[in-house]
Design a protein around this motif. Sequence first.
Motif, PDB file in Angstrom:
ATOM      1  N   PHE A 459      37.408  18.323  12.683  1.00 60.54           N
ATOM      2  CA  PHE A 459      38.477  18.988  13.414  1.00 60.54           C
ATOM      3  C   PHE A 459      39.578  19.438  12.465  1.00 60.54           C
ATOM      4  O   PHE A 459      39.762  18.878  11.381  1.00 60.54           O
ATOM      5  N   MET A 460      40.323  20.424  12.916  1.00 58.54           N
ATOM      6  CA  MET A 460      41.468  20.937  12.179  1.00 58.54           C
ATOM      7  C   MET A 460      42.652  21.000  13.134  1.00 58.54           C
ATOM      8  O   MET A 460      42.535  21.538  14.248  1.00 58.54           O
ATOM      9  N   LEU A 461      43.784  20.443  12.731  1.00 59.62           N
ATOM     10  CA  LEU A 461      44.968  20.370  13.575  1.00 59.62           C
ATOM     11  C   LEU A 461      46.165  20.948  12.843  1.00 59.62           C
ATOM     12  O   LEU A 461      46.223  20.938  11.617  1.00 59.62           O
ATOM     13  N   GLY A 462      47.138  21.390  13.620  1.00 60.34           N
ATOM     14  CA  GLY A 462      48.373  21.869  13.015  1.00 60.34           C
ATOM     15  C   GLY A 462      49.501  21.908  14.024  1.00 60.34           C
ATOM     16  O   GLY A 462      49.295  22.159  15.213  1.00 60.34           O
ATOM     17  N   ASP A 463      50.723  21.658  13.545  1.00 56.92           N
ATOM     18  CA  ASP A 463      51.949  21.723  14.348  1.00 56.92           C
ATOM     19  C   ASP A 463      52.692  22.975  13.901  1.00 56.92           C
ATOM     20  O   ASP A 463      53.237  23.023  12.793  1.00 56.92           O
ATOM     21  N   VAL A 464      52.712  23.993  14.771  1.00 58.52           N
ATOM     22  CA  VAL A 464      53.228  25.308  14.378  1.00 58.52           C
ATOM     23  C   VAL A 464      54.042  25.935  15.514  1.00 58.52           C
ATOM     24  O   VAL A 464      54.014  25.463  16.657  1.00 58.52           O
ATOM     25  N   ASP A 465      54.764  27.008  15.184  1.00 56.99           N
ATOM     26  CA  ASP A 465      55.354  27.890  16.179  1.00 56.99           C
ATOM     27  C   ASP A 465      54.358  28.998  16.472  1.00 56.99           C
ATOM     28  O   ASP A 465      53.660  29.479  15.563  1.00 56.99           O
ATOM     29  N   VAL A 466      54.278  29.421  17.732  1.00 55.94           N
ATOM     30  CA  VAL A 466      53.308  30.437  18.133  1.00 55.94           C
ATOM     31  C   VAL A 466      54.035  31.589  18.823  1.00 55.94           C
ATOM     32  O   VAL A 466      54.820  31.381  19.750  1.00 55.94           O
ATOM     33  N   CYS A 498      45.798  24.814  22.471  1.00 48.85           N
ATOM     34  CA  CYS A 498      47.216  24.834  22.125  1.00 48.85           C
ATOM     35  C   CYS A 498      47.977  23.998  23.155  1.00 48.85           C
ATOM     36  O   CYS A 498      47.971  24.335  24.349  1.00 48.85           O
ATOM     37  N   VAL A 499      48.625  22.930  22.696  1.00 48.44           N
ATOM     38  CA  VAL A 499      49.345  22.020  23.574  1.00 48.44           C
ATOM     39  C   VAL A 499      50.842  22.166  23.306  1.00 48.44           C
ATOM     40  O   VAL A 499      51.277  22.059  22.154  1.00 48.44           O
ATOM     41  N   PRO A 500      51.655  22.411  24.350  1.00 50.07           N
ATOM     42  CA  PRO A 500      53.096  22.574  24.126  1.00 50.07           C
ATOM     43  C   PRO A 500      53.743  21.300  23.581  1.00 50.07           C
ATOM     44  O   PRO A 500      53.413  20.188  24.003  1.00 50.07           O
ATOM     45  N   LEU A 501      54.652  21.475  22.656  1.00 47.76           N
ATOM     46  CA  LEU A 501      55.498  20.399  22.154  1.00 47.76           C
ATOM     47  C   LEU A 501      56.951  20.730  22.480  1.00 47.76           C
ATOM     48  O   LEU A 501      57.279  21.872  22.813  1.00 47.76           O
ATOM     49  N   LYS A 502      57.822  19.738  22.366  1.00 44.35           N
ATOM     50  CA  LYS A 502      59.227  19.971  22.663  1.00 44.35           C
ATOM     51  C   LYS A 502      59.812  20.904  21.610  1.00 44.35           C
ATOM     52  O   LYS A 502      59.686  20.659  20.408  1.00 44.35           O
ATOM     53  N   GLY A 503      60.456  21.946  22.059  1.00 47.06           N
ATOM     54  CA  GLY A 503      60.964  22.972  21.160  1.00 47.06           C
ATOM     55  C   GLY A 503      60.418  24.323  21.556  1.00 47.06           C
ATOM     56  O   GLY A 503      59.259  24.452  21.951  1.00 47.06           O
ATOM     57  N   ARG A 504      61.214  25.353  21.477  1.00 48.58           N
ATOM     58  CA  ARG A 504      60.809  26.686  21.902  1.00 48.58           C
ATOM     59  C   ARG A 504      59.661  27.217  21.051  1.00 48.58           C
ATOM     60  O   ARG A 504      59.714  27.200  19.833  1.00 48.58           O
ATOM     61  N   ARG A 505      58.585  27.620  21.683  1.00 50.55           N
ATOM     62  CA  ARG A 505      57.406  28.229  21.054  1.00 50.55           C
ATOM     63  C   ARG A 505      56.625  27.265  20.166  1.00 50.55           C
ATOM     64  O   ARG A 505      55.764  27.673  19.405  1.00 50.55           O
ATOM     65  N   ARG A 506      56.871  25.977  20.267  1.00 49.21           N
ATOM     66  CA  ARG A 506      56.206  25.012  19.401  1.00 49.21           C
ATOM     67  C   ARG A 506      54.947  24.474  20.068  1.00 49.21           C
ATOM     68  O   ARG A 506      54.974  24.081  21.244  1.00 49.21           O
ATOM     69  N   TYR A 507      53.829  24.432  19.329  1.00 44.06           N
ATOM     70  CA  TYR A 507      52.544  23.982  19.870  1.00 44.06           C
ATOM     71  C   TYR A 507      51.807  23.121  18.851  1.00 44.06           C
ATOM     72  O   TYR A 507      51.985  23.271  17.636  1.00 44.06           O
ATOM     73  N   ARG A 508      50.969  22.240  19.370  1.00 43.66           N
ATOM     74  CA  ARG A 508      49.951  21.564  18.564  1.00 43.66           C
ATOM     75  C   ARG A 508      48.666  22.357  18.727  1.00 43.66           C
ATOM     76  O   ARG A 508      48.135  22.513  19.833  1.00 43.66           O
ATOM     77  N   ILE A 509      48.136  22.876  17.621  1.00 45.15           N
ATOM     78  CA  ILE A 509      46.891  23.637  17.626  1.00 45.15           C
ATOM     79  C   ILE A 509      45.751  22.707  17.201  1.00 45.15           C
ATOM     80  O   ILE A 509      45.882  21.948  16.241  1.00 45.15           O
ATOM     81  N   ALA A 510      44.646  22.795  17.938  1.00 45.89           N
ATOM     82  CA  ALA A 510      43.446  22.029  17.598  1.00 45.89           C
ATOM     83  C   ALA A 510      42.252  22.957  17.642  1.00 45.89           C
ATOM     84  O   ALA A 510      42.116  23.771  18.560  1.00 45.89           O
ATOM     85  N   THR A 511      41.391  22.844  16.654  1.00 46.40           N
ATOM     86  CA  THR A 511      40.208  23.693  16.611  1.00 46.40           C
ATOM     87  C   THR A 511      39.162  23.038  15.730  1.00 46.40           C
ATOM     88  O   THR A 511      39.468  22.123  14.950  1.00 46.40           O
TER      89      THR A 511
END
Length: 829
Positions: A459-466, A498-511
Amino acid sequence: MSAGSGDRAGVRTLLRMRTREGCEERFEEAWRAAAAEISRVPGNLRQELVRDADDPRTFLITSDWVDRAAVDAFGRSSAREFLTAALRDLREDASRSTYEVLYEVPGDRGPHVRVDIRTVVGPGEEELFERAYRTTVERLRGTPGLIREELLKEPAEPIYHIFAEWETEQDFTNWVDDPSHADQTATLVRWLSVDFDRRLYEIRYRPPEHGSGDGGYAPPPPRTEPPRAMPAPTPVPVPSAPVQEFVEPPRTAPAPAPAPASPAPSPAPPRTGRADAEVLVVGAGPAGLTHAIELARRGIAVRVVDKRSEASTQADKAIGIHCRTMEIWEDQGIAAEAMDTGIWLHGQTVFVNGVQTHQVDWSGLEELPYAHLGLPQYETERLLTARLLTAGVAVERGVELVGFDQDDDGVTARLQHASGEVEDARARYLVGCDGAHSAVRTGLGLGFVGGLSMFPQLFMLGDVDVDWGAAPEDVPPGHLLRWVRIEDDGAFTGMLVCVPLKGRRRYRIATLAPQRLQETIGSGIVPAGFWQEYEPPTLADLQAAVDDLGPPGTTASNLRWSSIFRIKHGIVDRYRSGRVFVAGDAAHLHPPAGGQGMNTGIQDAWNLGWKLALAVRGLAAPGLLDSYDAERRPAGKAIVDRAVAIAFTDEMDMDDEKAQFLLEMQMTMNYAGSPLVGQAADDAGFTGGPEPGHRAPDVHGLRRFGVAHDLRLFDLTRGTHTTLLLAVDADVPREQVLELEKLTAAVRQASRGQVRPYLLADAAARLPALVDLPVLRAPAAFRAAYGLAGGDPAGPAGYVVRPDGHVGFRARPVTDDALLAHLGRVFAP
């Protein structure tokens, strides 16, 4: 009927036999003599004797026949009588089955192992399943160690068996543990999820076939240690559910294997530690902290150690809090702070091959005290650690369990401190909440079993703005977003969550990691749990996944954290061994779908906490601690199986979205099959309401004299006690109320004060003055929720609500004998 080729078998009989103790060798000798007679029966093609690798007293006799008529003729022959007579006095039990051989992959023969995989195929899917199997076996050609495979179907049943023969058990293990074979099984694995079973057999002897000079096989040398639990084929998971759970492995080298259970040589002399604890909890993750809180709330001397020197402080692991967990947190006193820290998740939107197929809104379920909360696990651990500290217990960090022994009175644990000192710590009980690489699980020798119990994936994960590009209105705020790609043959070849995190436009991406990274890291054996071996993916890697599956024009930016790792899944064969227990990831490892792992671990700890506290205080009935395994292991297996099944489907259950949501949130998880729950009611007893083992629902609008505001039913059940709810209607006779008063006195005595009784009376009921019972006036909503609508023809009703919020017992009418008998299964005499 479709046979393999040439003169291969068209019908196969399987005879399972378990020998009497000490008769294994005589059984094999008797079978060889009988097999020689059977080989002369017309229509018999070959025979095999294999032995269960996990139970050396269980054998499987396999016979291949030309057709069903040959099998029937054998059943009437003297050879059948010879076999029966030869084995009759050597066996304990036996069972026989006959199958049609549908498909076979031929290969070289030798003294090998046989794997029997049994699965149930849904109605109308038989042709699709068989076609997928043919595709899979074509891809398997050339696999090192694989001799042959056969597909068998039970007559008139949707049950299939895959018989695979391998050169050695290690060949099979290496293939299963290597994630590089995922593409081979992608089309078939969707059927190998929930209703699935696998057994491994050693082939002990095979007589020569007709027309062949081949001899029999010599038995392999005896095992010097028990066989390891065997994994299953590797699927290509596609997470789907209200929230994702992912694990950030350490950024350093792979974690070392857990230490053996026996004490290892210490680098420093043992020292005497702090005063002995009544319970030692190993691991300060959510499960360990929850369990320690429940013990400390009840006055138990608990000690919590964790080998991590520091608590997590950034993006890692689970990010979803289920509705049921929020109820637990309300009871523990941290729900308000959790809501202030987290973000509410509103629903899920699913896209298949670029087209939106489902959109589910999770809001509006007013009967639930809480909705679905998004909260990173490091925040969860911070809240629980602070709550534990208010109970006077601090986590001891940098302390690792390196071995333990148990006896009739307790457990001696060897703890290694960061300084290198080794301490021999004594406790009455040990609870292992030490995660995927659990030293407690290893020390107990627990194996993983059931379903697709052990499959790896990258798996590949990342905490990013989208930025969703030109059409952000197509992406509903607060929704978990899921894109999958499914090929015409049913194989899943891509997923993006893509799972929402606290913060505008912030997501946890999983793929899934791209093929480029797969080729970079190669292949190899993957240990149980979560494992990091590689450099974290870059923003460009995550953007490539978004470009591949996400909406056109979507961009990812501001990478805060990323990880690439492998994961395995499974559930152990038991949750308890003597005075030692496992909970959370030490007991079950989940696919990264649904946020199930952390929440299920919290439920484990919640269930065990009140029971273990009673045992420590000498208040538990003899079988109470056994109920932990009896209740939580079936629940854990059901959740693992469902998480695996969800991973292989592109659809949700749209017939009842609400029911699916409640199931995912563990609101309808129950212990209906537990030996600890029951009921006593006549035909007119209950018209509905929570059944024994089910969660007791909340009710608003209760009134109590002297209190100006309405109360909730949860105000009565909240805390460390068991609750007895006694319900009477408007016409209750005075004598019945006085009888209930006497009954509650007996209940208090039988439970040594652990049960709090309440009388819930209709607003119009006329009660005796100064009745020795806490009295509340219950609204009509209570009688509706608890199946008491339509009057009281059967007399007063009673519900016993356990400290974990599940119904332990219900009765209508309430009788002393039935109620006290139930309490006798919980509390010591």
